[in-house]
Design a protein around this motif. Structure first.
Motif, mmCIF file in Angstrom:
data_model
loop_
_atom_site.group_PDB
_atom_site.id
_atom_site.type_symbol
_atom_site.label_atom_id
_atom_site.label_comp_id
_atom_site.label_asym_id
_atom_site.label_seq_id
_atom_site.Cartn_x
_atom_site.Cartn_y
_atom_site.Cartn_z
ATOM 1 N N LYS A 18 7.617 -6.950 -30.451
ATOM 2 C CA LYS A 18 6.873 -6.354 -28.924
ATOM 3 C C LYS A 18 7.955 -5.808 -28.455
ATOM 4 O O LYS A 18 9.357 -6.129 -28.417
ATOM 5 C CB LYS A 18 6.267 -8.026 -28.639
ATOM 6 C CG LYS A 18 5.544 -8.380 -28.953
ATOM 7 C CD LYS A 18 4.135 -7.666 -29.122
ATOM 8 C CE LYS A 18 2.510 -8.253 -29.388
ATOM 9 N NZ LYS A 18 2.435 -8.593 -31.203
ATOM 10 N N THR A 19 8.340 -4.615 -28.149
ATOM 11 C CA THR A 19 8.683 -3.943 -26.647
ATOM 12 C C THR A 19 8.267 -4.263 -25.697
ATOM 13 O O THR A 19 7.461 -4.486 -24.982
ATOM 14 C CB THR A 19 8.976 -2.382 -27.038
ATOM 15 O OG1 THR A 19 7.829 -2.042 -26.851
ATOM 16 C CG2 THR A 19 9.757 -2.353 -28.967
ATOM 17 N N PHE A 21 8.676 -3.316 -21.938
ATOM 18 C CA PHE A 21 7.908 -2.307 -20.690
ATOM 19 C C PHE A 21 8.893 -0.917 -20.505
ATOM 20 O O PHE A 21 8.903 0.550 -20.564
ATOM 21 C CB PHE A 21 7.558 -2.563 -19.239
ATOM 22 C CG PHE A 21 6.802 -1.687 -18.480
ATOM 23 C CD1 PHE A 21 6.145 0.062 -18.651
ATOM 24 C CD2 PHE A 21 7.855 -0.214 -17.429
ATOM 25 C CE1 PHE A 21 5.112 0.264 -17.913
ATOM 26 C CE2 PHE A 21 7.790 0.401 -16.741
ATOM 27 C CZ PHE A 21 6.543 0.662 -16.849
ATOM 28 N N ALA A 23 11.281 -0.195 -22.838
ATOM 29 C CA ALA A 23 12.033 0.221 -23.502
ATOM 30 C C ALA A 23 10.306 1.642 -24.442
ATOM 31 O O ALA A 23 10.775 2.408 -24.927
ATOM 32 C CB ALA A 23 11.685 -0.434 -24.950
ATOM 33 N N GLU A 24 9.330 1.088 -23.926
ATOM 34 C CA GLU A 24 8.189 1.941 -24.014
ATOM 35 C C GLU A 24 8.689 3.306 -23.181
ATOM 36 O O GLU A 24 8.202 3.727 -23.689
ATOM 37 C CB GLU A 24 6.666 1.645 -23.654
ATOM 38 C CG GLU A 24 6.681 0.002 -24.572
ATOM 39 C CD GLU A 24 5.675 0.341 -26.252
ATOM 40 O OE1 GLU A 24 4.697 1.719 -25.882
ATOM 41 O OE2 GLU A 24 5.655 -0.442 -27.271
ATOM 42 N N MET A 25 8.724 3.091 -22.210
ATOM 43 C CA MET A 25 8.364 4.068 -21.788
ATOM 44 C C MET A 25 10.109 5.070 -21.411
ATOM 45 O O MET A 25 9.092 6.174 -21.742
ATOM 46 C CB MET A 25 9.163 3.690 -19.861
ATOM 47 C CG MET A 25 9.473 5.066 -18.978
ATOM 48 S SD MET A 25 7.445 5.401 -18.924
ATOM 49 C CE MET A 25 7.274 5.653 -17.151
ATOM 50 N N GLY A 27 10.792 5.352 -25.002
ATOM 51 C CA GLY A 27 10.414 5.579 -25.927
ATOM 52 C C GLY A 27 9.362 6.496 -26.213
ATOM 53 O O GLY A 27 9.146 7.514 -26.727
ATOM 54 N N PHE A 28 8.759 6.260 -24.563
ATOM 55 C CA PHE A 28 7.584 7.770 -24.480
ATOM 56 C C PHE A 28 8.157 9.321 -23.927
ATOM 57 O O PHE A 28 7.540 9.953 -23.976
ATOM 58 C CB PHE A 28 6.751 7.529 -23.285
ATOM 59 C CG PHE A 28 6.169 8.446 -22.583
ATOM 60 C CD1 PHE A 28 4.536 8.739 -23.354
ATOM 61 C CD2 PHE A 28 5.905 8.994 -21.764
ATOM 62 C CE1 PHE A 28 3.908 9.194 -22.657
ATOM 63 C CE2 PHE A 28 4.992 9.925 -21.175
ATOM 64 C CZ PHE A 28 4.401 10.518 -21.612
ATOM 65 N N ASP A 31 10.300 10.593 -27.438
ATOM 66 C CA ASP A 31 8.823 11.470 -28.103
ATOM 67 C C ASP A 31 7.937 12.349 -27.856
ATOM 68 O O ASP A 31 7.907 13.210 -28.538
ATOM 69 C CB ASP A 31 7.717 10.172 -28.462
ATOM 70 C CG ASP A 31 8.825 8.991 -29.333
ATOM 71 O OD1 ASP A 31 9.613 9.257 -30.152
ATOM 72 O OD2 ASP A 31 7.870 7.599 -29.811
#
Length: 66
Positions: A18-19, A21, A23-25, A27-28, A31
């Motif tokens: 699990k990452t 928030f 890290a998700e942002m 990454g978004f 990408d």
């Protein structure tokens, strides 16, 4: 897709690390090549922090900035 391959896909996704928030942002943004969103997000975060501080004892010090 068959039900078995969907189940395997789901199981694999559940085992991933699990990452957070942030890290998700990042990454978004990386990408999707949406680096132009970064200044907007930073300004919104700073505004949110300023609003939070305005409701505390630091409010008189914030008002002197403007």
């Amino acid at each position: 897709m068959s039900d078995k391959s969907k189940e395997n896909e789901f199981e694999q996704a559940s085992r991933e690390v699990k990452t957070g928030f942030l890290a998700e942002m990042v990454g978004f943004l990386k990408d999707n090549k949406r680096w132009w969103l970064t200044p907007i997000v930073v300004v919104l975060l700073l505004l949110g922090i300023l609003l939070l501080l305005a409701s505390t004892g630091a409010a008189p010090f914030i008002y002197t900035l403007f």
